[in-house]
Design a protein around this motif. Sequence first.
Motif, PDB file in Angstrom:
ATOM      1  N   ALA A  14      13.326   6.847   0.100  1.00 58.78           N
ATOM      2  CA  ALA A  14      12.607   8.040  -0.333  1.00 58.78           C
ATOM      3  C   ALA A  14      11.194   8.072   0.255  1.00 58.78           C
ATOM      4  O   ALA A  14      10.696   9.128   0.635  1.00 58.78           O
ATOM      5  CB  ALA A  14      12.542   8.088  -1.857  1.00 58.78           C
ATOM      6  N   SER A  15      10.564   6.911   0.308  1.00 56.55           N
ATOM      7  CA  SER A  15       9.217   6.816   0.867  1.00 56.55           C
ATOM      8  C   SER A  15       8.959   5.390   1.321  1.00 56.55           C
ATOM      9  O   SER A  15       8.944   4.475   0.501  1.00 56.55           O
ATOM     10  CB  SER A  15       8.164   7.191  -0.179  1.00 56.55           C
ATOM     11  N   ASP A  16       8.745   5.223   2.609  1.00 62.30           N
ATOM     12  CA  ASP A  16       8.456   3.875   3.111  1.00 62.30           C
ATOM     13  C   ASP A  16       7.048   3.428   2.722  1.00 62.30           C
ATOM     14  O   ASP A  16       6.619   2.340   3.037  1.00 62.30           O
ATOM     15  CB  ASP A  16       8.677   3.777   4.616  1.00 62.30           C
ATOM     16  N   GLN A  17       6.344   4.302   2.018  1.00 63.83           N
ATOM     17  CA  GLN A  17       4.995   3.997   1.546  1.00 63.83           C
ATOM     18  C   GLN A  17       4.996   3.537   0.084  1.00 63.83           C
ATOM     19  O   GLN A  17       3.968   3.585  -0.581  1.00 63.83           O
ATOM     20  CB  GLN A  17       4.097   5.225   1.694  1.00 63.83           C
ATOM     21  N   ALA A  18       6.151   3.098  -0.414  1.00 66.40           N
ATOM     22  CA  ALA A  18       6.267   2.639  -1.798  1.00 66.40           C
ATOM     23  C   ALA A  18       5.922   1.148  -1.857  1.00 66.40           C
ATOM     24  O   ALA A  18       6.745   0.309  -1.502  1.00 66.40           O
ATOM     25  CB  ALA A  18       7.683   2.880  -2.314  1.00 66.40           C
ATOM     26  N   PRO A  19       4.709   0.793  -2.279  1.00 67.46           N
ATOM     27  CA  PRO A  19       4.298  -0.607  -2.213  1.00 67.46           C
ATOM     28  C   PRO A  19       5.172  -1.550  -3.039  1.00 67.46           C
ATOM     29  O   PRO A  19       5.514  -2.635  -2.573  1.00 67.46           O
ATOM     30  CB  PRO A  19       2.858  -0.598  -2.728  1.00 67.46           C
ATOM     31  N   TYR A  20       5.555  -1.137  -4.235  1.00 69.08           N
ATOM     32  CA  TYR A  20       6.345  -2.048  -5.054  1.00 69.08           C
ATOM     33  C   TYR A  20       7.775  -2.178  -4.543  1.00 69.08           C
ATOM     34  O   TYR A  20       8.420  -3.195  -4.764  1.00 69.08           O
ATOM     35  CB  TYR A  20       6.265  -1.672  -6.535  1.00 69.08           C
ATOM     36  N   GLY A  21       8.251  -1.183  -3.810  1.00 68.71           N
ATOM     37  CA  GLY A  21       9.530  -1.326  -3.121  1.00 68.71           C
ATOM     38  C   GLY A  21       9.435  -2.441  -2.088  1.00 68.71           C
ATOM     39  O   GLY A  21      10.342  -3.268  -1.950  1.00 68.71           O
ATOM     40  N   GLN A  22       8.318  -2.484  -1.370  1.00 66.15           N
ATOM     41  CA  GLN A  22       8.089  -3.543  -0.383  1.00 66.15           C
ATOM     42  C   GLN A  22       7.989  -4.902  -1.055  1.00 66.15           C
ATOM     43  O   GLN A  22       8.531  -5.896  -0.558  1.00 66.15           O
ATOM     44  CB  GLN A  22       6.819  -3.255   0.423  1.00 66.15           C
ATOM     45  N   LEU A  23       7.321  -4.952  -2.196  1.00 66.01           N
ATOM     46  CA  LEU A  23       7.161  -6.211  -2.917  1.00 66.01           C
ATOM     47  C   LEU A  23       8.518  -6.763  -3.365  1.00 66.01           C
ATOM     48  O   LEU A  23       8.830  -7.936  -3.147  1.00 66.01           O
ATOM     49  CB  LEU A  23       6.244  -6.020  -4.121  1.00 66.01           C
ATOM     50  N   LYS A  47      -0.891  -4.269   2.602  1.00 67.04           N
ATOM     51  CA  LYS A  47      -1.542  -3.215   3.375  1.00 67.04           C
ATOM     52  C   LYS A  47      -1.546  -1.892   2.593  1.00 67.04           C
ATOM     53  O   LYS A  47      -2.544  -1.179   2.570  1.00 67.04           O
ATOM     54  CB  LYS A  47      -0.819  -3.029   4.708  1.00 67.04           C
ATOM     55  N   LEU A  48      -0.413  -1.572   1.962  1.00 65.48           N
ATOM     56  CA  LEU A  48      -0.302  -0.317   1.228  1.00 65.48           C
ATOM     57  C   LEU A  48      -1.097  -0.313  -0.072  1.00 65.48           C
ATOM     58  O   LEU A  48      -1.572   0.723  -0.511  1.00 65.48           O
ATOM     59  CB  LEU A  48       1.173  -0.021   0.902  1.00 65.48           C
ATOM     60  N   CYS A  49      -1.219  -1.478  -0.678  1.00 66.23           N
ATOM     61  CA  CYS A  49      -1.824  -1.526  -2.010  1.00 66.23           C
ATOM     62  C   CYS A  49      -2.682  -2.787  -2.173  1.00 66.23           C
ATOM     63  O   CYS A  49      -2.343  -3.684  -2.949  1.00 66.23           O
ATOM     64  CB  CYS A  49      -0.715  -1.484  -3.056  1.00 66.23           C
ATOM     65  N   PRO A  50      -3.789  -2.874  -1.437  1.00 66.96           N
ATOM     66  CA  PRO A  50      -4.594  -4.098  -1.464  1.00 66.96           C
ATOM     67  C   PRO A  50      -5.180  -4.444  -2.828  1.00 66.96           C
ATOM     68  O   PRO A  50      -5.475  -5.602  -3.099  1.00 66.96           O
ATOM     69  CB  PRO A  50      -5.696  -3.823  -0.440  1.00 66.96           C
ATOM     70  N   GLY A  51      -5.321  -3.466  -3.696  1.00 66.94           N
ATOM     71  CA  GLY A  51      -5.885  -3.729  -5.010  1.00 66.94           C
ATOM     72  C   GLY A  51      -4.848  -3.828  -6.113  1.00 66.94           C
ATOM     73  O   GLY A  51      -5.202  -3.940  -7.279  1.00 66.94           O
ATOM     74  N   CYS A  52      -3.585  -3.787  -5.753  1.00 65.28           N
ATOM     75  CA  CYS A  52      -2.517  -3.860  -6.759  1.00 65.28           C
ATOM     76  C   CYS A  52      -2.515  -5.215  -7.454  1.00 65.28           C
ATOM     77  O   CYS A  52      -3.020  -6.205  -6.921  1.00 65.28           O
ATOM     78  CB  CYS A  52      -1.160  -3.612  -6.130  1.00 65.28           C
ATOM     79  N   ARG A  53      -1.911  -5.233  -8.594  1.00 60.34           N
ATOM     80  CA  ARG A  53      -1.897  -6.400  -9.469  1.00 60.34           C
ATOM     81  C   ARG A  53      -1.449  -7.685  -8.772  1.00 60.34           C
ATOM     82  O   ARG A  53      -2.027  -8.735  -8.992  1.00 60.34           O
ATOM     83  CB  ARG A  53      -0.995  -6.094 -10.653  1.00 60.34           C
ATOM     84  N   HIS A  54      -0.430  -7.617  -7.944  1.00 62.85           N
ATOM     85  CA  HIS A  54       0.130  -8.826  -7.333  1.00 62.85           C
ATOM     86  C   HIS A  54      -0.401  -9.103  -5.919  1.00 62.85           C
ATOM     87  O   HIS A  54      -0.009 -10.092  -5.308  1.00 62.85           O
ATOM     88  CB  HIS A  54       1.649  -8.729  -7.284  1.00 62.85           C
ATOM     89  N   ALA A  55      -1.280  -8.260  -5.426  1.00 60.46           N
ATOM     90  CA  ALA A  55      -1.744  -8.395  -4.043  1.00 60.46           C
ATOM     91  C   ALA A  55      -2.434  -9.733  -3.780  1.00 60.46           C
ATOM     92  O   ALA A  55      -2.203 -10.362  -2.741  1.00 60.46           O
ATOM     93  CB  ALA A  55      -2.661  -7.237  -3.675  1.00 60.46           C
ATOM     94  N   ALA A  56      -3.255 -10.198  -4.705  1.00 59.70           N
ATOM     95  CA  ALA A  56      -3.982 -11.457  -4.487  1.00 59.70           C
ATOM     96  C   ALA A  56      -3.016 -12.630  -4.352  1.00 59.70           C
ATOM     97  O   ALA A  56      -3.169 -13.466  -3.457  1.00 59.70           O
ATOM     98  CB  ALA A  56      -4.972 -11.706  -5.621  1.00 59.70           C
ATOM     99  N   GLU A  57      -2.015 -12.701  -5.213  1.00 64.64           N
ATOM    100  CA  GLU A  57      -1.084 -13.830  -5.121  1.00 64.64           C
ATOM    101  C   GLU A  57      -0.193 -13.722  -3.883  1.00 64.64           C
ATOM    102  O   GLU A  57       0.175 -14.747  -3.302  1.00 64.64           O
ATOM    103  CB  GLU A  57      -0.269 -14.001  -6.399  1.00 64.64           C
ATOM    104  N   ILE A  58       0.097 -12.505  -3.442  1.00 67.33           N
ATOM    105  CA  ILE A  58       0.884 -12.349  -2.213  1.00 67.33           C
ATOM    106  C   ILE A  58       0.042 -12.773  -1.012  1.00 67.33           C
ATOM    107  O   ILE A  58       0.549 -13.408  -0.083  1.00 67.33           O
ATOM    108  CB  ILE A  58       1.393 -10.900  -2.064  1.00 67.33           C
TER     109      ILE A  58
END
Length: 66
Positions: A14-23, A47-58
Amino acid sequence: MKKAEAFARRALEASDQAPYGQLVLGAAFEEKGHRAEARKAFETFVKLCPGCRHAAEIRVLLRSGR
């Protein structure tokens, strides 16, 4: 994990810009031992969601070479 991977793939269709889909896709690849694909999905997530909850651990995971 199969259901989660299928859900992530549908979200990304639906959208390749879905950050949690990538996660979720990255986690599914990691579980299968497909590290290159996991890394690509995790990098896209950050890249899509640098401030998202799990970004730091990723980021830590990516720096560790996994």
